[in-house]
Design a protein around this motif. Structure first.
Motif, mmCIF file in Angstrom:
data_model
loop_
_atom_site.group_PDB
_atom_site.id
_atom_site.type_symbol
_atom_site.label_atom_id
_atom_site.label_comp_id
_atom_site.label_asym_id
_atom_site.label_seq_id
_atom_site.Cartn_x
_atom_site.Cartn_y
_atom_site.Cartn_z
ATOM 1 N N UNK A 4 0.638 -1.108 -0.027
ATOM 2 C CA UNK A 4 0.056 0.184 -0.073
ATOM 3 C C UNK A 4 0.732 1.104 -0.006
ATOM 4 N N UNK A 5 1.791 1.203 0.942
ATOM 5 C CA UNK A 5 2.942 2.566 0.832
ATOM 6 C C UNK A 5 3.437 2.524 -0.715
ATOM 7 N N UNK A 6 3.788 1.545 -1.207
ATOM 8 C CA UNK A 6 4.713 1.664 -2.324
ATOM 9 C C UNK A 6 3.598 2.145 -3.538
ATOM 10 N N UNK A 7 2.287 1.672 -3.390
ATOM 11 C CA UNK A 7 1.374 2.074 -4.393
ATOM 12 C C UNK A 7 1.218 3.505 -4.089
ATOM 13 N N UNK A 8 1.095 4.087 -2.931
ATOM 14 C CA UNK A 8 0.605 5.509 -2.586
ATOM 15 C C UNK A 8 1.884 6.438 -3.162
ATOM 16 N N UNK A 9 3.109 5.810 -2.978
ATOM 17 C CA UNK A 9 4.362 6.654 -3.446
ATOM 18 C C UNK A 9 4.338 6.769 -5.025
ATOM 19 N N UNK A 10 4.155 5.614 -5.508
ATOM 20 C CA UNK A 10 4.003 5.489 -7.008
ATOM 21 C C UNK A 10 3.140 6.530 -7.517
ATOM 22 N N UNK A 11 1.633 6.508 -6.899
ATOM 23 C CA UNK A 11 0.569 7.581 -7.402
ATOM 24 C C UNK A 11 1.107 8.944 -7.298
ATOM 25 N N UNK A 12 1.875 9.047 -6.032
ATOM 26 C CA UNK A 12 2.275 10.549 -5.776
ATOM 27 C C UNK A 12 3.240 10.773 -7.077
ATOM 28 N N UNK A 13 3.924 10.221 -7.222
ATOM 29 C CA UNK A 13 5.186 10.317 -8.230
ATOM 30 C C UNK A 13 4.300 10.644 -9.645
ATOM 31 N N UNK A 14 3.452 9.856 -10.022
ATOM 32 C CA UNK A 14 2.940 9.844 -11.369
ATOM 33 C C UNK A 14 2.080 10.914 -11.331
ATOM 34 N N UNK A 15 1.445 11.589 -10.283
ATOM 35 C CA UNK A 15 0.797 12.755 -10.339
ATOM 36 C C UNK A 15 1.621 14.035 -10.482
ATOM 37 N N UNK A 16 2.863 13.907 -9.692
ATOM 38 C CA UNK A 16 3.643 14.982 -10.015
ATOM 39 C C UNK A 16 4.318 15.177 -11.507
ATOM 40 N N UNK A 17 4.609 14.049 -11.957
ATOM 41 C CA UNK A 17 4.979 14.061 -13.467
ATOM 42 C C UNK A 17 3.715 14.074 -14.502
#
Length: 75
Positions: A4-17
């Protein structure tokens, strides 16, 4: 790090880019199980074995062997 933490981190990075987010964890699990099942059935057919019912047959053989063993001990 949990899934879940990895998913949230990946979602955050995708949103930034400005990229699309990753699929949610477990989203494609059922598809994977079906693909594995289909592959095992395909390999069984290619090898000349029955494509389905193998597990039930194996369990039936095991159960019959156990009941025979128990009957001989009881006599």
């Amino acid at each position: 790090m949990s899934i879940t933490q990895q998913y949230l981190l990946d979602s955050y990075r995708a949103r930034l880019h400005g990229e699309p987010g990753p699929p949610a964890p477990g989203r494609h699990d059922l598809d994977l199980v079906r693909a594995v099942r289909d592959d095992r059935r395909f390999r069984a057919v290619i090898a000349g074995r029955p494509a389905h019912g193998r597990l039930r047959r194996a369990l039936t053989r095991l159960l019959r062997a156990l009941t025979r063993r128990l009957r001989t001990r009881a006599l």
